[in-house]
Scaffold this motif. Structure first.
Motif, PDB file in Angstrom:
ATOM      1  N   THR A  13       0.837  -1.196   0.000  1.00 41.16           N
ATOM      2  CA  THR A  13       0.000   0.000   0.000  1.00 41.16           C
ATOM      3  C   THR A  13       0.878   1.255   0.000  1.00 41.16           C
ATOM      4  OG1 THR A  13      -0.156   0.006   2.406  1.00 41.16           O
ATOM      5  CG2 THR A  13      -1.912  -1.141   1.196  1.00 41.16           C
ATOM      6  N   VAL A  14       0.242   2.388  -0.245  1.00 40.02           N
ATOM      7  CA  VAL A  14       0.958   3.656  -0.353  1.00 40.02           C
ATOM      8  C   VAL A  14       0.309   4.672   0.567  1.00 40.02           C
ATOM      9  CG1 VAL A  14       1.508   5.542  -1.941  1.00 40.02           C
ATOM     10  CG2 VAL A  14       1.624   3.198  -2.730  1.00 40.02           C
ATOM     11  N   VAL A  15       1.129   5.476   1.238  1.00 39.92           N
ATOM     12  CA  VAL A  15       0.652   6.620   2.005  1.00 39.92           C
ATOM     13  C   VAL A  15       1.062   7.860   1.229  1.00 39.92           C
ATOM     14  CG1 VAL A  15       0.804   7.921   4.150  1.00 39.92           C
ATOM     15  CG2 VAL A  15       0.802   5.422   4.210  1.00 39.92           C
ATOM     16  N   VAL A  16       0.065   8.667   0.867  1.00 42.72           N
ATOM     17  CA  VAL A  16       0.302   9.910   0.139  1.00 42.72           C
ATOM     18  C   VAL A  16       0.033  11.073   1.082  1.00 42.72           C
ATOM     19  CG1 VAL A  16      -0.479  11.352  -1.783  1.00 42.72           C
ATOM     20  CG2 VAL A  16      -0.293   8.891  -2.076  1.00 42.72           C
ATOM     21  N   ALA A  17       0.959  12.025   1.123  1.00 40.52           N
ATOM     22  CA  ALA A  17       0.815  13.227   1.932  1.00 40.52           C
ATOM     23  C   ALA A  17       0.813  14.435   1.003  1.00 40.52           C
ATOM     24  CB  ALA A  17       1.962  13.331   2.927  1.00 40.52           C
ATOM     25  N   LEU A  18      -0.176  15.314   1.187  1.00 35.19           N
ATOM     26  CA  LEU A  18      -0.306  16.499   0.339  1.00 35.19           C
ATOM     27  C   LEU A  18      -0.538  17.734   1.189  1.00 35.19           C
ATOM     28  CD1 LEU A  18      -2.756  15.014  -2.291  1.00 35.19           C
ATOM     29  CD2 LEU A  18      -0.373  15.579  -2.687  1.00 35.19           C
ATOM     30  N   ASN A  19       0.087  18.828   0.822  1.00 38.53           N
ATOM     31  CA  ASN A  19      -0.216  20.129   1.410  1.00 38.53           C
ATOM     32  C   ASN A  19      -1.137  20.846   0.433  1.00 38.53           C
ATOM     33  OD1 ASN A  19       1.466  19.603   3.548  1.00 38.53           O
ATOM     34  ND2 ASN A  19       3.189  20.691   2.691  1.00 38.53           N
ATOM     35  N   LEU A  20      -2.345  21.148   0.892  1.00 32.85           N
ATOM     36  CA  LEU A  20      -3.363  21.742   0.031  1.00 32.85           C
ATOM     37  C   LEU A  20      -3.884  23.035   0.636  1.00 32.85           C
ATOM     38  CD1 LEU A  20      -5.515  18.525  -0.497  1.00 32.85           C
ATOM     39  CD2 LEU A  20      -3.845  19.469  -2.081  1.00 32.85           C
ATOM     40  N   ASP A  67       5.806   9.404  11.768  1.00 36.20           N
ATOM     41  CA  ASP A  67       4.666   9.680  12.646  1.00 36.20           C
ATOM     42  C   ASP A  67       3.375   9.844  11.849  1.00 36.20           C
ATOM     43  OD1 ASP A  67       6.223   9.581  14.921  1.00 36.20           O
ATOM     44  OD2 ASP A  67       6.571  11.743  14.968  1.00 36.20           O
ATOM     45  N   GLU A  68       3.462  10.460  10.682  1.00 41.64           N
ATOM     46  CA  GLU A  68       2.281  10.624   9.843  1.00 41.64           C
ATOM     47  C   GLU A  68       1.798   9.281   9.313  1.00 41.64           C
ATOM     48  OE1 GLU A  68       2.912  15.139   8.096  1.00 41.64           O
ATOM     49  OE2 GLU A  68       3.785  13.448   7.012  1.00 41.64           O
ATOM     50  N   ILE A  69       2.727   8.419   8.939  1.00 45.43           N
ATOM     51  CA  ILE A  69       2.363   7.086   8.451  1.00 45.43           C
ATOM     52  C   ILE A  69       1.647   6.310   9.552  1.00 45.43           C
ATOM     53  CG2 ILE A  69       3.280   4.866   7.674  1.00 45.43           C
ATOM     54  CD1 ILE A  69       5.526   6.505   6.274  1.00 45.43           C
ATOM     55  N   THR A  70       2.165   6.372  10.761  1.00 46.56           N
ATOM     56  CA  THR A  70       1.532   5.687  11.889  1.00 46.56           C
ATOM     57  C   THR A  70       0.128   6.223  12.128  1.00 46.56           C
ATOM     58  OG1 THR A  70       3.675   5.311  12.916  1.00 46.56           O
ATOM     59  CG2 THR A  70       1.751   5.162  14.356  1.00 46.56           C
ATOM     60  N   ALA A  71      -0.040   7.542  12.039  1.00 42.00           N
ATOM     61  CA  ALA A  71      -1.352   8.148  12.278  1.00 42.00           C
ATOM     62  C   ALA A  71      -2.380   7.663  11.264  1.00 42.00           C
ATOM     63  CB  ALA A  71      -1.239   9.673  12.235  1.00 42.00           C
ATOM     64  N   VAL A  72      -2.026   7.646   9.983  1.00 38.37           N
ATOM     65  CA  VAL A  72      -2.996   7.245   8.964  1.00 38.37           C
ATOM     66  C   VAL A  72      -3.257   5.738   9.001  1.00 38.37           C
ATOM     67  CG1 VAL A  72      -1.472   6.881   6.973  1.00 38.37           C
ATOM     68  CG2 VAL A  72      -3.750   7.777   6.614  1.00 38.37           C
ATOM     69  N   LEU A  73      -2.270   4.945   9.379  1.00 38.87           N
ATOM     70  CA  LEU A  73      -2.482   3.499   9.486  1.00 38.87           C
ATOM     71  C   LEU A  73      -3.452   3.152  10.605  1.00 38.87           C
ATOM     72  CD1 LEU A  73       1.094   2.051   8.910  1.00 38.87           C
ATOM     73  CD2 LEU A  73      -0.888   1.866   7.398  1.00 38.87           C
ATOM     74  N   HIS A  74      -3.479   3.954  11.669  1.00 41.80           N
ATOM     75  CA  HIS A  74      -4.333   3.667  12.813  1.00 41.80           C
ATOM     76  C   HIS A  74      -5.704   4.322  12.707  1.00 41.80           C
ATOM     77  CE1 HIS A  74      -0.534   2.292  14.527  1.00 41.80           C
ATOM     78  NE2 HIS A  74      -1.294   1.510  15.247  1.00 41.80           N
ATOM     79  N   HIS A  75      -5.969   5.049  11.637  1.00 46.68           N
ATOM     80  CA  HIS A  75      -7.288   5.647  11.471  1.00 46.68           C
ATOM     81  C   HIS A  75      -8.158   4.720  10.632  1.00 46.68           C
ATOM     82  CE1 HIS A  75     -10.431   8.448  10.313  1.00 46.68           C
ATOM     83  NE2 HIS A  75     -10.119   9.067  11.434  1.00 46.68           N
ATOM     84  N   PRO A  76      -9.404   4.493  11.039  1.00 48.03           N
ATOM     85  CA  PRO A  76     -10.236   3.528  10.310  1.00 48.03           C
ATOM     86  C   PRO A  76     -10.527   3.913   8.862  1.00 48.03           C
ATOM     87  CG  PRO A  76     -11.467   4.551  12.123  1.00 48.03           C
ATOM     88  CD  PRO A  76     -10.058   5.025  12.214  1.00 48.03           C
ATOM     89  N   ASP A  77     -10.609   5.197   8.553  1.00 51.81           N
ATOM     90  CA  ASP A  77     -10.898   5.625   7.177  1.00 51.81           C
ATOM     91  C   ASP A  77      -9.649   5.684   6.311  1.00 51.81           C
ATOM     92  OD1 ASP A  77     -13.558   5.899   7.815  1.00 51.81           O
ATOM     93  OD2 ASP A  77     -13.421   8.055   8.180  1.00 51.81           O
ATOM     94  N   GLY A  78      -8.475   5.845   6.922  1.00 52.51           N
ATOM     95  CA  GLY A  78      -7.248   5.978   6.155  1.00 52.51           C
ATOM     96  C   GLY A  78      -7.159   7.287   5.401  1.00 52.51           C
ATOM     97  N   LEU A  79      -7.856   8.310   5.905  1.00 50.66           N
ATOM     98  CA  LEU A  79      -7.886   9.613   5.258  1.00 50.66           C
ATOM     99  C   LEU A  79      -8.047  10.673   6.341  1.00 50.66           C
ATOM    100  CD1 LEU A  79      -7.915  11.100   2.564  1.00 50.66           C
ATOM    101  CD2 LEU A  79     -10.342  10.657   2.409  1.00 50.66           C
ATOM    102  N   ILE A  80      -6.955  11.387   6.649  1.00 55.42           N
ATOM    103  CA  ILE A  80      -6.956  12.333   7.755  1.00 55.42           C
ATOM    104  C   ILE A  80      -6.301  13.648   7.341  1.00 55.42           C
ATOM    105  CG2 ILE A  80      -7.050  10.615   9.598  1.00 55.42           C
ATOM    106  CD1 ILE A  80      -4.031  10.758   9.820  1.00 55.42           C
ATOM    107  N   TRP A  81      -6.460  14.690   8.168  1.00 52.92           N
ATOM    108  CA  TRP A  81      -5.874  16.005   7.875  1.00 52.92           C
ATOM    109  C   TRP A  81      -5.584  16.752   9.178  1.00 52.92           C
ATOM    110  CZ3 TRP A  81      -7.756  20.881   9.157  1.00 52.92           C
ATOM    111  CH2 TRP A  81      -8.995  20.892   9.776  1.00 52.92           C
ATOM    112  N   ARG A  82      -4.756  17.767   9.063  1.00 51.06           N
ATOM    113  CA  ARG A  82      -4.544  18.773  10.102  1.00 51.06           C
ATOM    114  C   ARG A  82      -3.963  20.005   9.417  1.00 51.06           C
ATOM    115  NH1 ARG A  82       0.446  16.406  13.704  1.00 51.06           N
ATOM    116  NH2 ARG A  82       2.048  16.562  12.130  1.00 51.06           N
ATOM    117  N   THR A  83      -3.891  21.113  10.128  1.00 59.01           N
ATOM    118  CA  THR A  83      -3.343  22.307   9.503  1.00 59.01           C
ATOM    119  C   THR A  83      -1.882  22.059   9.171  1.00 59.01           C
ATOM    120  OG1 THR A  83      -2.857  23.258  11.662  1.00 59.01           O
ATOM    121  CG2 THR A  83      -4.926  23.921  10.618  1.00 59.01           C
ATOM    122  N   ALA A  84      -1.466  22.573   8.035  1.00 58.50           N
ATOM    123  CA  ALA A  84      -0.087  22.374   7.585  1.00 58.50           C
ATOM    124  C   ALA A  84       0.841  23.225   8.443  1.00 58.50           C
ATOM    125  CB  ALA A  84       0.053  22.756   6.115  1.00 58.50           C
TER     126      ALA A  84
END
Length: 113
Positions: A13-20, A67-84
């Motif tokens: 699987t892939v974890v993608v991180a984007l600043n939007l 740390d970001e990879i761990t956060a998204v792996l432990h979230h049930p939706d696999g789709l999270i955000w916070r302020t950049a």
């Protein structure tokens, strides 16, 4: 277009991180979004299906941190955000902001009477 990056995990699987830019009219100027998917194209499709149409990943300039990879792996939706984080302005607090589900970012505020 967005700054960001990706990381391929051992299970394929892939974890993608984007600043939007923030999709809402809040005071939040930019957000960091993390998506867990089978590949990069599916990660971007997940965001586009939520209404974030102009999302592209060019290069790997800002890949997700461990740390970001761990956060998204432990979230049930696999789709999270916070302020950049704004690296140009030092913060007083060293406590990082918590990750939130994407629904809280895209939720429309109730109209004011």
């Amino acid at each position: 277009m967005a700054a960001g990056g990706f990381c391929k995990l051992p299970n394929g699987t892939v974890v993608v991180a984007l600043n939007l830019p923030s999709p809402t009219a809040d005071a939040v100027a930019a957000v960091r979004v993390l998506v867990l998917a089978q590949n990069r194209a599916r990660a971007l499709t997940r965001l586009r299906n939520l209404g974030l149409r102009a999302v592209y990943l060019r290069g790997n300039a800002e890949p997700p941190t461990p740390d970001e990879i761990t956060a998204v792996l432990h979230h049930p939706d696999g789709l999270i955000w916070r302020t950049a984080p704004d690296n140009a302005v030092p913060t007083v607090s060293t406590v990082p902001e918590l990750w939130r589900p994407i629904r809280s970012l895209l939720r429309r505020p109730a109209p004011q009477p």
